[in-house]
Write an enzyme that holds these catalytic residues in place. Structure first.
Site, short mmCIF file in Angstrom:
data_model
loop_
_atom_site.label_atom_id
_atom_site.label_comp_id
_atom_site.label_asym_id
_atom_site.label_seq_id
_atom_site.Cartn_x
_atom_site.Cartn_y
_atom_site.Cartn_z
CE LYS A 1 -11.55 -28.01 -27.53
NZ LYS A 1 -10.26 -27.42 -27.12
CB SER B 1 -11.31 -25.51 -23.82
OG SER B 1 -10.38 -25.75 -24.87
CB SER C 1 -7.35 -26.45 -24.27
OG SER C 1 -7.86 -25.31 -23.62
N1 GLN Z 1 -7.62 -22.13 -20.55
C1 GLN Z 1 -6.81 -21.41 -21.49
C2 GLN Z 1 -7.62 -20.27 -22.04
O1 GLN Z 1 -8.75 -20.23 -21.69
C3 GLN Z 1 -6.39 -22.32 -22.57
C4 GLN Z 1 -7.36 -22.39 -23.67
C5 GLN Z 1 -6.93 -23.37 -24.70
O2 GLN Z 1 -5.85 -23.92 -24.65
N2 GLN Z 1 -7.78 -23.50 -25.70
O3 GLN Z 1 -7.15 -19.46 -22.76
#
Ligand code: GLN
Length: 493
Positions: free
Chosen positions: A79, A154, A178
């Site tokens: 990532k 994400s 995410s």
């Molecule tokens: N979708 C969640 C957020 O936007 C989780 C983000 C994540 O786990 N990095 O906060």
């Protein structure tokens, strides 16, 4: 099935018997990338030349009969929020364009030391804020099961790379879901380890008390293999925990009889798609046949977990993102000249996307003198209650099962204009981060041709238990072996 569709453990077997060599696997992955990447957009940057060199070095070690690393010759994606010295790391944000870290994240160092071949940097929502990759400042990644739909986020790019055979495995990060949510949407296996088990050194922080790095793989056995490498105390991360080093593959073969699983009513209630519920319940029935005892439990603070998560994660994000001032990292939108405040404003206004700005504003607000008590402190109190409640439940059960996500993959544009609907994607996963627990999402069926994920949550540092359940489930099912059609252009590339 081509070489790029195999798992780490399958490839390790082939390498050990010298039936296949890393360069051939890389060639297969590269062909797949050439065929589908234009359509799927898993990667922000690819380094296929660097990968070829690493693969050739692995070929040579195998041919010479040298001792092999666990990931020797295995092509992986990482990532874009994981630093590797000398490689641009942007977190899919304009503000970090051109930022080349001078150091390497502990997890990246560890996989390299085990012989991994790094293919490139996977797309993500900007600074890991989002659930679909729609908030990437660069591009959207598409779900290989239906390119009209998002792959989740994400860590969407990482999930797509694994699902589409553009990588054998990938690393992601999980703050509120995410890793698990894109794993569920894209039909792969995603593990968020216990907070503190994997070093965060070199991970660009979103919310430091919630972030964890973990693997996205094709099955639970590969997750265990990767966790063996990723886990471990690191003096460079002050929240890293000194726990006894374990072999996470140790209990995979254990039989499930006598295991007790809790089904929390609150995770099967309103807002969860009926078909998703049905599919997860079918998977639970199968686990019963494997000897698991299932009990209903209640986690009554669940409804407060997501709002409290939004407050805490935004507060931490706002603080973490204060460092992007255009001077120390990445891109400056103006020249400093004589007005420093205007320089900051311009750099940050142009460098951050709308979702990032929204969270900085929310985070700043909940930490401000006038609202700290009402919001931030309350959210921390709620967090304590959530932790206590999970602790109590784990006195009675070995693991908790829930759907990973309330729906299957949604279409582009369906939620991107409505942040609250987007945040709802994490309703089943964010409570787990609030409590610092480990959880894995595994494919457990399809609804209208789209993968459904089942989440297995464990007690702190009980990764062996959830991996055991996931592995045993995958031993008797084939959902994790299903692969999306390598798009329309099959045979023409
Ligand atoms: N979708 C969640 C957020 O936007 C989780 C983000 C994540 O786990 N990095 O906060």
């Amino acid at each position: 099935m081509e070489l790029c569709d195999l798992t780490i453990h399958e490839l390790r077997g082939l390498y050990a018997r010298k039936e296949v060599f890393p360069s051939e696997v890389l060639a297969s992955v590269t062909r797949r990338i050439h065929k589908v990447e234009k359509d799927y957009g898993a990667y922000l940057t690819l380094d296929l030349e660097g990968a070829a060199e690493q693969a050739q070095a692995a070929d040579a070690r195998i041919k010479a009969g040298k001792a092999l690393g666990v990931l020797e010759g295995i092509p992986v994606a990482i990532k874009d929020n994981l630093c590797q010295a000398g490689k641009e790391a942007t977190c899919a944000s304009r503000i970090l364009q051109g930022f080349v870290p001078p150091y390497t994240a502990t997890v990246v160092r560890k996989i390299l030391a085990q012989g991994a071949v790094i293919l490139g940097r996977a797309n993500m929502d900007e600074f890991a804020m989002g659930s679909s990759t729609e908030y990437s400042a660069v591009k959207e990644s598409k779900n290989p099961w239906d390119p009209q739909r998002t792959p989740g986020g994400s860590s969407g790019g990482s999930a797509v790379a694994v699902a589409a055979g553009e990588a054998i495995a990938a690393l992601g990060s999980d703050t509120g879901g995410s890793i698990r949510q894109p794993a569920a949407f894209s039909g792969v296996t995603g593990l968020k380890p216990t907070y503190g088990l994997v070093s965060r050194y070199g991970l660009v922080a979103l919310a430091s008390s919630l972030d964890q790095i973990g693997p996205l793989t094709k099955d639970a056995e590969d997750s265990a293999l990767l966790l063996n490498i990723l886990s471990g105390f690191d003096p460079m991360d002050s929240t890293s925990v000194r726990v006894k080093e374990l072999d996470y593959t140790r209990d995979l073969q254990q039989d499930l009889s006598g295991k007790k699983i809790g089904l929390p009513l609150e995770y099967f209630g309103a807002g969860i798609d009926a078909e998703v519920k049905r599919t997860v319940m079918k998977a639970v029935d199968l686990l019963k046949e494997l000897g698991v005892e299932v009990v209903e439990i209640s986690l009554k603070f669940t409804e407060y977990a997501l709002p409290a998560y939004c407050i805490i994660s935004s507060a931490e994000a706002g603080s973490n993102l204060a460092r992007y001032d255009g001077i120390r990292f990445g891109k400056a939108a103006a020249r400093i000249e004589d007005n420093l405040a205007a320089f900051y404003t311009r750099t940050r206004s142009e460098g951050f996307g709308p979702e990032v700005k929204r969270r900085i504003m929310l985070g700043t607000y909940v930490l401000s003198a006038g609202s700290y008590e009402a919001y931030y402190k309350k959210a921390q109190q709620v967090r304590t209650l959530i932790i206590k409640e999970f602790n109590e439940v784990f006195q009675q059960v070995d693991a908790i099962i829930t759907p990973t996500t309330p729906t299957t993959a949604f279409k582009f544009g369906e939620k991107s204009q409505d942040p609250l609907r987007m945040y709802w994607s994490e309703v089943c996963t964010a409570p787990v981060n609030m409590a610092g627990l480990p959880a894995i999402s595994i494919p457990c069926g399809f609804s209208c041709g789209l993968p459904v994920g089942m989440q297995i949550i464990g007690d702190h540092f009980m990764e062996t238990v959830i991996l055991n359940i996931a592995y045993q489930y995958q031993r008797v099912t084939d959902y994790h072996k299903a692969r999306p059609e390598p798009v329309r252009k099959e045979g023409t590339a």
